[in-house]
Motif scaffolding. Structure first.
Motif, PDB file in Angstrom:
ATOM      1  N   GLU A  22       0.838  -1.198   0.000  1.00 41.75           N
ATOM      2  CA  GLU A  22       0.000   0.000   0.000  1.00 41.75           C
ATOM      3  C   GLU A  22       0.874   1.250   0.000  1.00 41.75           C
ATOM      4  OE1 GLU A  22      -3.143   0.176   2.784  1.00 41.75           O
ATOM      5  OE2 GLU A  22      -4.164  -1.590   1.982  1.00 41.75           O
ATOM      6  N   GLY A  23       0.507   2.208  -0.839  1.00 39.51           N
ATOM      7  CA  GLY A  23       1.276   3.441  -0.957  1.00 39.51           C
ATOM      8  C   GLY A  23       2.273   3.436  -2.096  1.00 39.51           C
ATOM      9  N   ASP A  24       2.498   2.282  -2.729  1.00 39.21           N
ATOM     10  CA  ASP A  24       3.360   2.239  -3.915  1.00 39.21           C
ATOM     11  C   ASP A  24       2.791   3.164  -4.989  1.00 39.21           C
ATOM     12  OD1 ASP A  24       5.113   0.368  -2.867  1.00 39.21           O
ATOM     13  OD2 ASP A  24       4.202  -1.351  -3.891  1.00 39.21           O
ATOM     14  N   ARG A  25       3.697   3.784  -5.746  1.00 42.17           N
ATOM     15  CA  ARG A  25       3.257   4.595  -6.894  1.00 42.17           C
ATOM     16  C   ARG A  25       3.599   3.857  -8.180  1.00 42.17           C
ATOM     17  NH1 ARG A  25       5.254   8.819 -10.280  1.00 42.17           N
ATOM     18  NH2 ARG A  25       7.248   8.943  -9.172  1.00 42.17           N
ATOM     19  N   VAL A  26       2.671   3.872  -9.127  1.00 43.64           N
ATOM     20  CA  VAL A  26       2.868   3.188 -10.406  1.00 43.64           C
ATOM     21  C   VAL A  26       3.699   4.076 -11.332  1.00 43.64           C
ATOM     22  CG1 VAL A  26       1.753   2.124 -12.401  1.00 43.64           C
ATOM     23  CG2 VAL A  26       0.656   2.016 -10.148  1.00 43.64           C
ATOM     24  N   LEU A  27       4.740   3.480 -11.928  1.00 41.13           N
ATOM     25  CA  LEU A  27       5.592   4.184 -12.882  1.00 41.13           C
ATOM     26  C   LEU A  27       5.312   3.761 -14.318  1.00 41.13           C
ATOM     27  CD1 LEU A  27       9.009   3.870 -10.999  1.00 41.13           C
ATOM     28  CD2 LEU A  27       7.452   5.831 -10.977  1.00 41.13           C
ATOM     29  N   ALA A  28       5.012   2.468 -14.498  1.00 40.82           N
ATOM     30  CA  ALA A  28       4.805   1.953 -15.851  1.00 40.82           C
ATOM     31  C   ALA A  28       3.834   0.785 -15.806  1.00 40.82           C
ATOM     32  CB  ALA A  28       6.128   1.523 -16.476  1.00 40.82           C
ATOM     33  N   VAL A  29       3.097   0.612 -16.908  1.00 42.18           N
ATOM     34  CA  VAL A  29       2.140  -0.484 -17.046  1.00 42.18           C
ATOM     35  C   VAL A  29       2.480  -1.251 -18.319  1.00 42.18           C
ATOM     36  CG1 VAL A  29      -0.284  -1.123 -17.334  1.00 42.18           C
ATOM     37  CG2 VAL A  29       0.328   0.821 -15.877  1.00 42.18           C
ATOM     38  N   ASN A  30       2.719  -2.539 -18.176  1.00 35.98           N
ATOM     39  CA  ASN A  30       3.038  -3.400 -19.327  1.00 35.98           C
ATOM     40  C   ASN A  30       4.161  -2.813 -20.178  1.00 35.98           C
ATOM     41  OD1 ASN A  30       1.056  -5.283 -18.602  1.00 35.98           O
ATOM     42  ND2 ASN A  30      -0.527  -4.169 -19.746  1.00 35.98           N
ATOM     43  N   LEU A  77      -7.062   2.257 -18.448  1.00 34.98           N
ATOM     44  CA  LEU A  77      -7.194   1.592 -19.740  1.00 34.98           C
ATOM     45  C   LEU A  77      -5.984   0.729 -20.050  1.00 34.98           C
ATOM     46  CD1 LEU A  77      -8.782   4.466 -21.874  1.00 34.98           C
ATOM     47  CD2 LEU A  77      -9.917   2.398 -21.032  1.00 34.98           C
ATOM     48  N   ARG A  78      -4.808   1.187 -19.645  1.00 33.66           N
ATOM     49  CA  ARG A  78      -3.594   0.395 -19.903  1.00 33.66           C
ATOM     50  C   ARG A  78      -3.569  -0.870 -19.044  1.00 33.66           C
ATOM     51  NH1 ARG A  78       1.352   3.801 -22.134  1.00 33.66           N
ATOM     52  NH2 ARG A  78       0.177   5.409 -23.226  1.00 33.66           N
ATOM     53  N   ILE A  79      -4.037  -0.740 -17.810  1.00 34.40           N
ATOM     54  CA  ILE A  79      -4.091  -1.930 -16.946  1.00 34.40           C
ATOM     55  C   ILE A  79      -5.088  -2.947 -17.500  1.00 34.40           C
ATOM     56  CG2 ILE A  79      -4.750  -2.753 -14.643  1.00 34.40           C
ATOM     57  CD1 ILE A  79      -3.636  -0.121 -13.536  1.00 34.40           C
ATOM     58  N   ARG A  80      -6.177  -2.466 -18.085  1.00 31.37           N
ATOM     59  CA  ARG A  80      -7.214  -3.360 -18.608  1.00 31.37           C
ATOM     60  C   ARG A  80      -6.922  -3.846 -20.026  1.00 31.37           C
ATOM     61  NH1 ARG A  80     -12.661  -0.080 -16.677  1.00 31.37           N
ATOM     62  NH2 ARG A  80     -12.805  -0.993 -14.587  1.00 31.37           N
ATOM     63  N   ALA A  81      -5.824  -3.381 -20.615  1.00 32.50           N
ATOM     64  CA  ALA A  81      -5.553  -3.698 -22.023  1.00 32.50           C
ATOM     65  C   ALA A  81      -5.378  -5.192 -22.248  1.00 32.50           C
ATOM     66  CB  ALA A  81      -4.303  -2.942 -22.493  1.00 32.50           C
ATOM     67  N   THR A 114       1.600  -6.252 -15.888  1.00 35.81           N
ATOM     68  CA  THR A 114       2.906  -6.054 -15.264  1.00 35.81           C
ATOM     69  C   THR A 114       3.057  -4.579 -14.925  1.00 35.81           C
ATOM     70  OG1 THR A 114       3.898  -7.879 -16.508  1.00 35.81           O
ATOM     71  CG2 THR A 114       5.397  -6.277 -15.537  1.00 35.81           C
ATOM     72  N   LEU A 115       3.328  -4.296 -13.656  1.00 32.26           N
ATOM     73  CA  LEU A 115       3.491  -2.915 -13.194  1.00 32.26           C
ATOM     74  C   LEU A 115       4.922  -2.693 -12.720  1.00 32.26           C
ATOM     75  CD1 LEU A 115       0.292  -2.507 -10.948  1.00 32.26           C
ATOM     76  CD2 LEU A 115       0.508  -2.090 -13.416  1.00 32.26           C
ATOM     77  N   LEU A 116       5.447  -1.509 -13.003  1.00 29.91           N
ATOM     78  CA  LEU A 116       6.670  -1.044 -12.362  1.00 29.91           C
ATOM     79  C   LEU A 116       6.247  -0.043 -11.304  1.00 29.91           C
ATOM     80  CD1 LEU A 116       9.222  -0.441 -15.264  1.00 29.91           C
ATOM     81  CD2 LEU A 116       9.274  -2.232 -13.536  1.00 29.91           C
ATOM     82  N   VAL A 117       6.672  -0.269 -10.059  1.00 26.07           N
ATOM     83  CA  VAL A 117       6.228   0.569  -8.949  1.00 26.07           C
ATOM     84  C   VAL A 117       7.420   1.002  -8.105  1.00 26.07           C
ATOM     85  CG1 VAL A 117       4.023  -0.655  -8.897  1.00 26.07           C
ATOM     86  CG2 VAL A 117       5.866  -1.370  -7.357  1.00 26.07           C
TER      87      VAL A 117
END
Length: 420
Positions: free
Chosen positions: A303-311, A325-329, A335-338
Motif C-alpha cells: 500500500e502506498g506504492d506509486r505506479v511508474l509503468a504499465v506493461n 485503460l492500460r491496466i485493462r488492455a 505487469t506494473l513497475l512501482v
C-alpha cells in the motif's frame, strides 16, 4: 580544480587530430589513428548537452533498414546539438555512460528521454563506425571503462557519517574524501580517495570548506553524495564536461524500482488504484487496499506504492483514466513497475525520475522496457525505418510531435480511483 571550457565541435575531417591536454580542449576528442589493417578509425567524441525546459536538444535519432547503429540525423541548424558538435550521420554509442549500440532502438530513445534536460552522449562518426564494424571491432572497447560518478545515500551512526573531507586551503569546490573502514560511508558505496561533486543534489563547486561543513551539519541523519573516482574526475575535467547525478551509477542506492507481474484470479487482482498528489506537486497513480491472498499481494504490492509503468509503458504524464485503460488492455494479466514511498521521496528530492536509472537487468526476462513519454520541450527523437523505396513508416517520439489526450475532468479536488 579549475573547470575547462565546454566542448565545441569540429566538422568531420580527414586530418589527423592528436589530443594533448596541455594544448587545451577547444576541439572535441576526434582523433584519427592508423589501424593495423590500414583502416583509419576515429575515436569516440563526448558531448554533454544541457538545455532548459523550453528547448529541445536539436536532433533526431534514426534507425534505418539496412543500416547499422543508432544514427544522429536532422541536426538543427544553430541548435544545441550542432553548437556542441554533433553531426548528421554520427552513430550513438553511449548515453549517460551506458553502451547502447547493441540495444533495441526504442530502449535507446527512452534512455535519452528519461535523462530530462541534460544528457551525456558518446558518438562515433559514420565512416569510422562502418570501418570498425567491417573490421569486426568491439565498439565498447573504443570507450573508456566505467567512469560514471557514483550516487551514495548515507545514514549516520553514533560515530558520524564515516568520512572526512580535505582540500587545498583557500580553494573552493575541491574536496577529497577519506573513508572510515566499515563505516556508514563505505557501506553506502563511497570509494576511498574519491572527489565530492554534489551534496544533497546541489553542486559543491562554489562551496568553501566552512560552507560544506555547515551543509553537512544541516543534513541531519542522512546525506546524499555524488562522488567520482580520480579516474572519473580526470575523464570529465580533461573533456570540459561536468559530472552530474543524471550520469551516476546508482547501484549502491537502497532505493529500487520493483516489477510486479500479476495474473488475474476469480476475485480480480486485489488492489485499488487511486489518483493523488505527489510531494513534488505533480499528480500520481497510487496503489491502496491490497487484498490479502490475492494476486497483487502475492506479487509483492505494498500500500502506498506509486505506479511508474504499465506493461512496459511509462505512465508519467498520463491521467487516471488512461492508466486504467492500460491496466485493462490485457484481459487476464498485467505487469506494473512501482516504487515505494521512501524511494519515491528520495528521487523527488534530487529532482530525477527513477526510470532514468532503470537497467535492462532490473526487468524480468520477457518484459518490455518502459517506453517513456517526453515532457514538454524534450529532445526531438525519431524512429525511422527506410526501405528500398525510401522512407517507410515514421514513429515520431519527439515531445512536440506527441499530443497526449487528457480526460475531461474539471473537478480539481475530485480524486479518481478504480478497483481491480
Amino acid at each position: 580544480m579549475k573547470q575547462t571550457k565546454g566542448l565545441e565541435g569540429e566538422k568531420k575531417s580527414i586530418i589527423k587530430f592528436e589530443f594533448n591536454p596541455k594544448d587545451g580542449i577547444d576541439n572535441p576528442a576526434l582523433s584519427l589513428s592508423e589501424d593495423t589493417d590500414g583502416e583509419a578509425v576515429g575515436e569516440p567524441r563526448f558531448y554533454l548537452l544541457s538545455k532548459d525546459s523550453t528547448e529541445t536538444f536539436g536532433f533526431c535519432l534514426h534507425e534505418e533498414l539496412g543500416c547499422q547503429g543508432h544514427i544522429i540525423q536532422q541536426v538543427e541548424l544553430g541548435g544545441l546539438a550542432q553548437r556542441r558538435g554533433l553531426q548528421d550521420g554520427d552513430r550513438l554509442l553511449q548515453v549517460n555512460g551506458h553502451f547502447v549500440d547493441h540495444m533495441d532502438h526504442h530502449r535507446v530513445v527512452q534512455k535519452i528521454k528519461a535523462s530530462g534536460n541534460q544528457v551525456l552522449l558518446a558518438v562515433l562518426d559514420g565512416d569510422s563506425y562502418e570501418a570498425a564494424k567491417a573490421l569486426g571491432r568491439d565498439l565498447s572497447q573504443l570507450l573508456p571503462p566505467d567512469v560514471r560518478p557514483r550516487l551514495c545515500h548515507i545514514t549516520r551512526d553514533k560515530s558520524g557519517f564515516g568520512f572526512s573531507v580535505s582540500g587545498p586551503e583557500g580553494v573552493k569546490g575541491t574536496f577529497q574524501l577519506s573513508v572510515q573502514q566499515d563505516g556508514p560511508a563505505e557501506r553506502a558505496g563511497v570509494p576511498p580517495g574519491c572527489w565530492l561533486l554534489e551534496l544533497n543534489g546541489a553542486s559543491v563547486r562554489n562551496y568553501s570548506h566552512t560552507q560544506l561543513a555547515r551543509k553537512l551539519k544541516q543534513s541531519g541523519s542522512k546525506v546524499t553524495l555524488l562522488v567520482a573516482s580520480s579516474a572519473a574526475e580526470e575523464f570529465y575535467r580533461l573533456r570540459g564536461l561536468r559530472a552530474v547525478a543524471a550520469l551516476a551509477d546508482t547501484s549502491w542506492l537502497p532505493f529500487k524500482v520493483r516489477e510486479l507481474h500479476m495474473v488475474k484470479g476469480p476475485a480480480g487482482y486485489g488492489f485499488l488504484l487511486k489518483e493523488d498528489d505527489c510531494k513534488s506537486g505533480a499528480t500520481g497513480q497510487f496503489l491502496w487496499e491490497v487484498d490479502a491472498g490475492l494476486p497483487a499481494e502475492q506479487a509483492g504490492m505494498k500500500e502506498g506504492d506509486r505506479v511508474l509503468a504499465v506493461n512496459g509503458e511509462s505512465i508519467e504524464g498520463l491521467d487516471h483514466q488512461q492508466t486504467v485503460l492500460r491496466i485493462r488492455a490485457r484481459d487476464d494479466q498485467v505487469t506494473l513497475l512501482v516504487i515505494d514511498p521512501a524511494a519515491d521521496e528520495f528521487y523527488q528530492s534530487i529532482g530525477l525520475s527513477p526510470l532514468l536509472f532503470l537497467e535492462d537487468s532490473d526487468l524480468a526476462s520477457g518484459s518490455r522496457s518502459p517506453s517513456l513519454p517526453s515532457p514538454s520541450g524534450s529532445p526531438g527523437l525519431c524512429h525511422v525505418e527506410v526501405g528500398p523505396k525510401g522512407p517507410g513508416s515514421w514513429l515520431m517520439a519527439a515531445a512536440n510531435s506527441i499530443e497526449i489526450t487528457q480526460s475531461l475532468c474539471q473537478e480539481k479536488q475530485k480524486r479518481l480511483y478504480q478497483t481491480f
